[in-house]
Motif scaffolding. Structure first.
Motif, PDB file in Angstrom:
ATOM      1  N   LEU A  34      -2.404  17.829 -17.038  1.00  0.00           N
ATOM      2  CA  LEU A  34      -2.186  19.445 -17.944  1.00  0.00           C
ATOM      3  C   LEU A  34      -1.839  20.201 -17.424  1.00  0.00           C
ATOM      4  CD1 LEU A  34      -6.181  18.127 -19.793  1.00  0.00           C
ATOM      5  CD2 LEU A  34      -3.597  17.587 -20.659  1.00  0.00           C
ATOM      6  N   GLY A  35      -2.454  20.747 -16.591  1.00  0.00           N
ATOM      7  CA  GLY A  35      -1.755  22.347 -16.289  1.00  0.00           C
ATOM      8  C   GLY A  35      -0.308  22.243 -15.779  1.00  0.00           C
ATOM      9  N   GLY A  36       0.120  21.004 -15.174  1.00  0.00           N
ATOM     10  CA  GLY A  36       1.577  21.162 -15.059  1.00  0.00           C
ATOM     11  C   GLY A  36       2.272  21.026 -16.392  1.00  0.00           C
ATOM     12  N   ASN A 116      -0.425  18.476 -11.231  1.00  0.00           N
ATOM     13  CA  ASN A 116       0.922  19.381 -11.686  1.00  0.00           C
ATOM     14  C   ASN A 116       2.114  19.112 -11.709  1.00  0.00           C
ATOM     15  OD1 ASN A 116      -0.535  22.513 -10.562  1.00  0.00           O
ATOM     16  ND2 ASN A 116      -1.267  21.411 -12.199  1.00  0.00           N
ATOM     17  N   PHE A 117       2.772  18.175 -10.668  1.00  0.00           N
ATOM     18  CA  PHE A 117       4.729  17.507 -10.734  1.00  0.00           C
ATOM     19  C   PHE A 117       4.011  17.048 -11.473  1.00  0.00           C
ATOM     20  CE2 PHE A 117       7.021  14.860  -8.748  1.00  0.00           C
ATOM     21  CZ  PHE A 117       8.030  16.017  -8.197  1.00  0.00           C
ATOM     22  N   GLN A 201       9.801  34.240  -8.844  1.00  0.00           N
ATOM     23  CA  GLN A 201       9.365  32.441  -8.634  1.00  0.00           C
ATOM     24  C   GLN A 201       7.990  31.798  -8.778  1.00  0.00           C
ATOM     25  OE1 GLN A 201      12.398  30.109  -8.062  1.00  0.00           O
ATOM     26  NE2 GLN A 201      13.455  30.876  -6.815  1.00  0.00           N
ATOM     27  N   HIS A 202       7.855  31.075  -9.765  1.00  0.00           N
ATOM     28  CA  HIS A 202       6.869  29.744  -9.603  1.00  0.00           C
ATOM     29  C   HIS A 202       7.017  28.319  -9.262  1.00  0.00           C
ATOM     30  CE1 HIS A 202       3.293  28.163 -11.958  1.00  0.00           C
ATOM     31  NE2 HIS A 202       2.576  29.538 -11.752  1.00  0.00           N
ATOM     32  N   VAL A 203       5.831  27.951  -8.450  1.00  0.00           N
ATOM     33  CA  VAL A 203       6.575  26.814  -8.357  1.00  0.00           C
ATOM     34  C   VAL A 203       5.782  25.792  -8.757  1.00  0.00           C
ATOM     35  CG1 VAL A 203       3.942  26.828  -7.052  1.00  0.00           C
ATOM     36  CG2 VAL A 203       5.970  25.339  -5.771  1.00  0.00           C
ATOM     37  N   ILE A 204       5.132  25.968  -9.543  1.00  0.00           N
ATOM     38  CA  ILE A 204       4.461  25.027 -11.105  1.00  0.00           C
ATOM     39  C   ILE A 204       6.051  24.859 -12.309  1.00  0.00           C
ATOM     40  CG2 ILE A 204       3.032  24.066 -12.378  1.00  0.00           C
ATOM     41  CD1 ILE A 204       2.562  23.730  -9.696  1.00  0.00           C
TER      42      ILE A 204
END
Length: 285
Positions: A34-36, A116-117, A201-204
């Protein structure tokens, strides 16, 4: 008061890390998905707002897009989800406070990263590609954003990612500091809007936009995505664990370790007087 002091927020954050470490395996995976997905939906809203905006609007269009992006973290905090970038600060703080072990920190980060991915890829493929929400009239903007992400060198992406998660984790910090939903909305909105408007830049978020460009037939490769992932992940880790968790833990833990009374410390300035008189720092040693 309708808000917590910074010292209280530190304790709340450490306790939340403990609670996260005790979540069942499948709960972490579901909430991580859900977060991703939530962060990706926020990015999707951003693209849909700015994708066909007239060039005459200039940076104003970017602001409008940045204004809708925070819905992702709002859903994560208020609806309930697990997000790696926020957990980089929360779990680290709980470890510093000796409430959890380093292995618990790493396990949480790995599980949340993977879930998340999956959530981000699902939104990129099904909403972005199958439904076409990142393609058609919006493809040029999707490709421009993705190319800008992967074109940055290691050092540039790393430093950019530090700035990103510094702001993201401050948004989480402020959300923990409010006792009502309106305060949480406001606390989240400003830092997240700022990081998106700046272009950090945000990894998710990158798990959504770069694959969305690849699914659309871009010349960006998965190898380029991985090359972007590494510095952005490391930079986000530094931004959350060092610039927020270490900074606040280092700032406030001395009041307990040195045996200094909150009132004595608070005499140095009015702001700390308001904060330290209201709470003590409860840290295991």
């Amino acid at each position: 008061m309708s808000f917590y002091t910074p010292q209280e927020i530190m304790n709340i954050t450490a306790e939340n890390g403990l609670k996260k470490s005790r979540l069942p395996f499948w709960t972490v995976l579901i909430l991580g998905f859900l977060g991703g997905a939530f962060i990706s939906l926020g990015f999707l809203a951003d693209i849909r707002v700015i994708g066909t905006a007239p060039k005459e609007l200039g940076s104003i269009a970017g602001f409008f897009g940045a204004a809708v992006f925070p819905v992702g973290l709002m859903l994560t905090i208020l609806a309930g989800a697990e997000l790696l970038t926020g957990n980089m600060m929360v779990m680290a703080m709980s470890w510093f406070a000796k409430k959890i072990t380093l292995s618990q920190v790493v396990v949480n980060w790995v599980l949340v990263l993977l879930s998340n991915f999956i959530g981000a890829i699902a939104v990129a493929y099904f909403f972005g590609h199958v439904v076409g929400l990142t393609e058609g009239d919006f493809l040029a903007k999707t490709l421009a954003i993705a190319h800008a992400k992967v074109s940055e060198g290691f050092g540039e992406a790393f430093v950019s990612a530090i700035g990103c998660n510094w702001l993201v984790c401050l948004a989480v910090w402020l959300a923990y500091g409010s006792k009502d939903s309106i305060g949480k909305f406001i606390g989240i909105w400003f830092p997240i809007m700022a990081f998106v408007a700046i272009g950090f830049q945000h990894v998710i978020a990158n798990m959504f936009v770069i694959p969305a460009a690849i699914f659309a037939g871009s010349d960006i490769t998965w190898t380029q995505y991985v090359e972007n992932f590494v510095p952005v992940f490391l930079g986000n880790l530094v931004g959350g664990a060092i610039f927020v968790a270490v900074a606040y833990f280092g700032a406030y833990r001395y009041t307990v370790e040195a045996g200094v009374s909150p009132e004595a410390v608070s005499d140095t300035n009015n702001y700390h007087e308001q904060g330290l008189n209201g709470s003590a720092v409860h840290i295991k040693h």
